[in-house]
Write a protein that holds these residues in place. Structure first.
Motif, PDB file in Angstrom:
ATOM      1  N   ASP A   1      19.131  17.994   7.514  1.00 35.77           N
ATOM      2  CA  ASP A   1      17.893  17.355   7.203  1.00 35.77           C
ATOM      3  C   ASP A   1      17.997  15.841   7.994  1.00 35.77           C
ATOM      4  O   ASP A   1      16.674  15.468   8.358  1.00 35.77           O
ATOM      5  N   CYS A   2      18.934  15.331   7.798  1.00 33.14           N
ATOM      6  CA  CYS A   2      19.041  14.150   8.474  1.00 33.14           C
ATOM      7  C   CYS A   2      19.329  13.852  10.120  1.00 33.14           C
ATOM      8  O   CYS A   2      18.999  12.822  10.336  1.00 33.14           O
TER       9      CYS A   2
ATOM     10  N   SER B   1      14.652  14.447  -0.002  1.00 31.09           N
ATOM     11  CA  SER B   1      15.415  13.798  -0.480  1.00 31.09           C
ATOM     12  C   SER B   1      16.358  14.187  -1.789  1.00 31.09           C
ATOM     13  O   SER B   1      17.406  13.722  -1.922  1.00 31.09           O
ATOM     14  N   THR B   2      15.988  15.309  -2.237  1.00 29.52           N
ATOM     15  CA  THR B   2      16.932  15.824  -3.208  1.00 29.52           C
ATOM     16  C   THR B   2      17.332  17.313  -2.463  1.00 29.52           C
ATOM     17  O   THR B   2      17.945  18.154  -3.180  1.00 29.52           O
ATOM     18  N   GLY B   3      17.530  17.426  -1.243  1.00 32.83           N
ATOM     19  CA  GLY B   3      18.026  18.566  -0.543  1.00 32.83           C
ATOM     20  C   GLY B   3      17.109  19.798  -0.463  1.00 32.83           C
ATOM     21  O   GLY B   3      15.931  19.659  -1.138  1.00 32.83           O
ATOM     22  N   ASN B   4      17.085  20.546   0.289  1.00 35.64           N
ATOM     23  CA  ASN B   4      16.280  21.726   0.541  1.00 35.64           C
ATOM     24  C   ASN B   4      16.681  23.237  -0.044  1.00 35.64           C
ATOM     25  O   ASN B   4      16.139  24.167   0.446  1.00 35.64           O
ATOM     26  N   LEU B   5      18.019  23.132  -0.692  1.00 38.83           N
ATOM     27  CA  LEU B   5      18.673  24.627  -0.806  1.00 38.83           C
ATOM     28  C   LEU B   5      18.152  24.836  -2.215  1.00 38.83           C
ATOM     29  O   LEU B   5      18.508  23.961  -3.205  1.00 38.83           O
TER      30      LEU B   5
ATOM     31  N   PHE C   1      28.744  27.413  14.264  1.00 38.58           N
ATOM     32  CA  PHE C   1      29.986  27.374  13.524  1.00 38.58           C
ATOM     33  C   PHE C   1      29.795  26.522  12.174  1.00 38.58           C
ATOM     34  O   PHE C   1      30.061  27.367  10.881  1.00 38.58           O
ATOM     35  N   HIS C   2      29.256  25.415  12.318  1.00 37.40           N
ATOM     36  CA  HIS C   2      29.174  24.642  10.775  1.00 37.40           C
ATOM     37  C   HIS C   2      27.881  25.110  10.014  1.00 37.40           C
ATOM     38  O   HIS C   2      28.119  24.939   8.883  1.00 37.40           O
ATOM     39  N   HIS C   3      26.799  25.567  10.505  1.00 37.67           N
ATOM     40  CA  HIS C   3      25.484  25.853   9.733  1.00 37.67           C
ATOM     41  C   HIS C   3      25.779  27.694   9.465  1.00 37.67           C
ATOM     42  O   HIS C   3      25.867  27.488   8.299  1.00 37.67           O
TER      43      HIS C   3
ATOM     44  N   LEU D   1      20.687  30.288   2.266  1.00 44.99           N
ATOM     45  CA  LEU D   1      21.203  29.078   3.163  1.00 44.99           C
ATOM     46  C   LEU D   1      19.537  28.758   3.950  1.00 44.99           C
ATOM     47  O   LEU D   1      19.211  29.704   4.573  1.00 44.99           O
ATOM     48  N   PRO D   2      19.564  27.560   3.965  1.00 46.99           N
ATOM     49  CA  PRO D   2      18.311  27.245   4.709  1.00 46.99           C
ATOM     50  C   PRO D   2      18.313  27.076   6.193  1.00 46.99           C
ATOM     51  O   PRO D   2      19.376  26.900   6.470  1.00 46.99           O
ATOM     52  N   PRO D   3      17.234  27.394   6.814  1.00 47.61           N
ATOM     53  CA  PRO D   3      17.511  27.495   8.197  1.00 47.61           C
ATOM     54  C   PRO D   3      17.436  25.884   8.911  1.00 47.61           C
ATOM     55  O   PRO D   3      17.313  24.953   8.245  1.00 47.61           O
TER      56      PRO D   3
END
Length: 194
Positions: A84-85, A186-190, A26-28, A5-7
């Motif tokens: 990230d957005c 742009s391609t996610g960080n997970l 909750f959501h993260h 899980l990325p911080p």
């Protein structure tokens, strides 16, 4: 390898009063983490454990026998991208993006109206996205875990301005988010932990 899980890229209270620390907790820390944990269980001991999220999403999107794998990988990617957005404030996008939005939507206000309308008319769970499709910025919505890259039936990519990818996304029940992203975001960080 296991997915991690990325911080959050900001403190949990950074988006208040728009999004509370409790909501992000909750959501993260629970909701997003559940996708990552379930994904790790699904790929354990399988070839997918060595793949990136993007590879899993692309390989499983139209395979009904792998729906749980697709759903958890795609939602893990979508949520990492969404965090990230997010940025507090708002205001005008960078000049080149504003010019592209004005060109393709008529004005930033018209874009914002269309984006909000697209998000709130998504029935059930889903996402609204600003994408670059066939040489033009467009607003699209996707149901459930589906995202415009790479799983969409038509090829969409993050909207770009020069070398800076720009994409907006929102959960259908959440706030609109907008932020300039680096090409690595742009391609996610997970990604799989090494």
């Amino acid at each position: 390898m296991a997915f991690t899980l990325p911080p959050l890229p900001y403190p949990k209270d950074a988006l208040e009063p728009y999004i509370s620390a409790k909501t992000l907790d909750f959501h993260h820390d629970k909701h997003h983490k559940a996708y990552v944990d379930t994904l790790n269980k699904l790929v354990e001991g399988k070839p997918e454990a060595e793949q990136s999220l993007e590879e899993i999403i692309a390989a499983t999107h139209h395979d009904d026998t792998k729906t749980p794998l697709f759903n958890n990988a795609a939602q893990a990617w979508n949520h990492a991208f969404f965090w990230d957005c997010m940025a507090k404030g708002g205001g005008a996008p960078p000049a080149a993006v504003k010019q592209a939005i004005d060109h393709d939507f008529g004005s930033h206000d018209k874009f914002a109206k269309e984006f909000k309308e697209t998000a709130v008319t998504q029935f059930g769970s889903g996402w609204a996205w600003l994408v670059f499709d066939s040489g033009k910025l467009k607003v699209i919505k996707t149901a459930n875990a589906i995202n415009p890259w790479p799983a969409a039936s038509r090829r969409c990519s993050p909207a770009t301005s020069g070398s800076t990818p720009i994409i907006s996304t929102t959960r259908t029940a959440g706030p609109i988010s907008r932020r300039s992203l680096s090409s690595t975001s742009s391609t996610g960080n997970l990604s799989p932990a090494t």
